[in-house]
Design an enzyme around this catalytic site. Structure first.
Site, PDB file in Angstrom:
ATOM      1  N   GLU A 264       1.051  -1.204  -0.279  1.00 21.54           N
ATOM      2  CA  GLU A 264       0.041   0.102  -0.132  1.00 21.54           C
ATOM      3  C   GLU A 264       0.811   1.155  -0.041  1.00 21.54           C
ATOM      4  O   GLU A 264       1.808   1.362   0.929  1.00 21.54           O
ATOM      5  CB  GLU A 264      -0.860   0.078   1.116  1.00 21.54           C
ATOM      6  CG  GLU A 264      -2.032   1.061   1.124  1.00 21.54           C
ATOM      7  CD  GLU A 264      -1.638   2.074   2.158  1.00 21.54           C
ATOM      8  OE1 GLU A 264      -1.176   2.952   1.616  1.00 21.54           O
ATOM      9  OE2 GLU A 264      -2.041   1.950   3.383  1.00 21.54           O
ATOM     10  N   CYS A 301      -2.462   7.895   4.907  1.00 27.62           N
ATOM     11  CA  CYS A 301      -2.392   7.737   3.189  1.00 27.62           C
ATOM     12  C   CYS A 301      -3.608   8.120   2.836  1.00 27.62           C
ATOM     13  O   CYS A 301      -3.809   8.222   1.607  1.00 27.62           O
ATOM     14  CB  CYS A 301      -1.900   6.301   3.242  1.00 27.62           C
ATOM     15  SG  CYS A 301      -3.145   5.119   4.079  1.00 27.62           S
TER      16      CYS A 301
END
Length: 508
Positions: A264, A301
């Site tokens: 990720e 994020c």
């Protein structure tokens, strides 16, 4: 007690001479403990232990692995103030964040424990034999999912607990039946060692094989790359930068036996705000997004780094309000001097592009590692022709793009790289015309948010935390929620097998 050593299974070892210290970003000073980088021999030992442990651990009933996960949660809580103090000392994040992240970590472990208490998570399928079928008989076929093998988990810089040593990657891999070797993040090595001690205690208490878990430290990429290249490692979990994730992905693909890397990585998380939404609640949205942009000093994020609107006087007014409200909030300490340096460099890169204007930025901060919040704006024309404006600025920063019209706004969405999230702020009267925007976002993101903010990721079965590259390396999987377990297993079919030889879950 922090030792600075590596957990090689149940043993603490420090055979090398390379050390590093973590930083207290609030004080901008090194913390006292020296952490020993794992040597090649220690990497080898950890992987070999994990491989041997896998032979036993993969066949343990779900109830035993569930007891292990619950025991890890108990031992993490038993660390008490020692863990939260170490967390805040190494990250600069407040105590409330430490307590909240600890709670999320514990809840993740317990969620996976509940999941594997029964075997239905393996996606069991049964197709009974039809010996009299014409023109050909049908064989008995049954399918289940089996664990891949030892998994290497890279701890994340921005979540010292929930995405690190015993975070979602580790919890899901252990739940699946895979031993885990954690590559601790150099920024919070002390937090990692404390959590590792909790995992080892839980493993001993619940009778897990030695090597089911190891925790290795190292400041550079040497330890991590050695782990990914090792032939007995069968999968990798990573949360971090695009460059770091891509390097590991390439290494794994170049092996004699390529293995999956579930990384990720980067995301600017576009937010579309309609004219009707601005007309009815511009100030409310500005306040809401000022909080989201600056949450945790913007070190998420899912931070909303790109806001898309259609040009108008109302839009111009909203941008000014958003900038005021964002910079009115107090500056916060970032995780590390290197994180702040990266924030400033990337923010300067975006702000310096042709046609880009800094609407407002905090001019002066108090702490050495405090982040100066910044809002910039640019036209849709400029954004479309300049890929540098797509750069992720990891921190309290957002770029507002004013498109000529809705057609250009959709063109902008279609030209974006893969993202973790996409958000729509709209009114009911917008519903009949939102279809093209929803469809455009659907093909670029993993999670669609309506009238909310992307920051805050619920840990539940319906959560999708991943998206098209470079948000993640495989958009079919999630890093959050119980479905994350599917990354660490593969399907196996059994044809015409006698009952005595079938896995327990596939028997009649």
């Amino acid at each position: 007690m922090i030792t600075g050593k590596n957990y090689i299974g149940r043993s603490l070892k420090a055979g090398g001479d390379k050390t590093h210290k973590t930083i207290n970003p609030k004080l901008n000073l090194e913390n006292p403990t020296a952490f020993y980088e794992a040597t090649p021999d220690e990497v080898e030992e950890a992987v070999n232990l994990a491989w041997e442990a896998f032979k036993t651990y993969r066949n343990m009933p779900g109830s035993k692995r569930a007891a292990f996960l619950n025991a890890i949660a108990d031992e993490i809580l038993a660390l008490g103030d020692e863990l939260t103090t170490m967390f805040t000392t190494e990250s600069g994040l407040p105590e409330g964040r430490a307590i909240g992240e600890r709670g999320r970590t514990v809840n993740q472990l317990r969620s996976f424990a509940d999941l594997i208490a029964e075997e239905t998570w393996r996606d069991l399928t049964f197709d009974p034999a039809e010996p009299n079928r014409e023109p050909l008989p049908k064989q008995d076929l049954r399918r289940t999912s089996v664990p891949l093998g030892p998994v290497v988990v890279f701890a994340a810089s921005n979540f010292p607990l929930a995405f690190s040593t015993a975070g979602g990657d580790t919890a899901s891999a252990l739940a699946a039946g895979c031993p885990v070797i954690v590559k601790a993040h150099a920024m919070h090595s002390g937090t990692s060692e404390l959590v590792a001690s909790a995992v080892i205690k839980a493993a001993e208490k619940t009778g897990m094989p030695n090597g089911v878990f190891s925790n290795l430290t190292g400041r550079g990429r040497t330890v991590g790359q050695a782990l990914v290249k090792h032939p007995k490692v069968k999968a990798v979990g990573f949360t971090g930068s695009i460059s770091g994730g891509r390097t590991l992905f390439n290494l794994a693909a170049q092996r004699e036996e390529p293995i999956p890397v579930f990384a990720e990585m980067g995301s600017i998380n576009p937010v579309v705000i309609t004219s009707n939404a601005l007309e009815k609640r511009a100030e409310e949205i500005a306040q809401q997004y000022a909080g989201s942009i600056t949450l945790g000093a913007g070190q998420f994020c899912t931070n909303p780094g790109l806001i898309l609107t259609v040009e108008s006087d109302l839009t111009n007014s909203f941008i000014e309000t958003l900038a005021e409200k964002t910079t009115d909030l107090d500056a916060q300490c970032m995780l590390h001097p290197n994180i702040k340096k990266g924030y400033e460099e990337h923010g300067t890169l975006v702000a310096s592009q042709s046609g880009t204007e800094t609407v407002k930025k905090i001019e002066k901060v108090t702490g050495a590692n405090d982040a100066a919040s910044q809002i910039c704006k640019v036209s849709g024309d400029e954004f479309l022709k300049n890929p540098k404006l797509h750069t992720e600025v990891f921190g309290p920063f957002s770029l507002v793009v004013s498109a000529r019209d809705e057609a250009q706004l959709i063109e902008i969405i279609n030209g974006l790289e893969g993202q973790l999230t996409g958000t729509i702020m709209a009114e009911k009267e917008d519903y009949p015309t939102l279809g093209p925007i929803v469809e455009a976002l659907e093909y670029r993101v993993g999670r669609l948010v309506f009238n909310g903010v992307p920051t805050g990721v619920e840990v539940c079965p319906s959560m999708q935390h991943g998206g098209p590259y470079p948000a993640s390396t495989d958009s079919r999987f999630t890093a959050v929620g119980t479905s994350a377990i599917k990354r660490w297993v593969r399907p196996v079919s059994y044809q015409s097998f006698p009952q005595e030889l079938l896995p327990e879950a596939l028997k009649n």
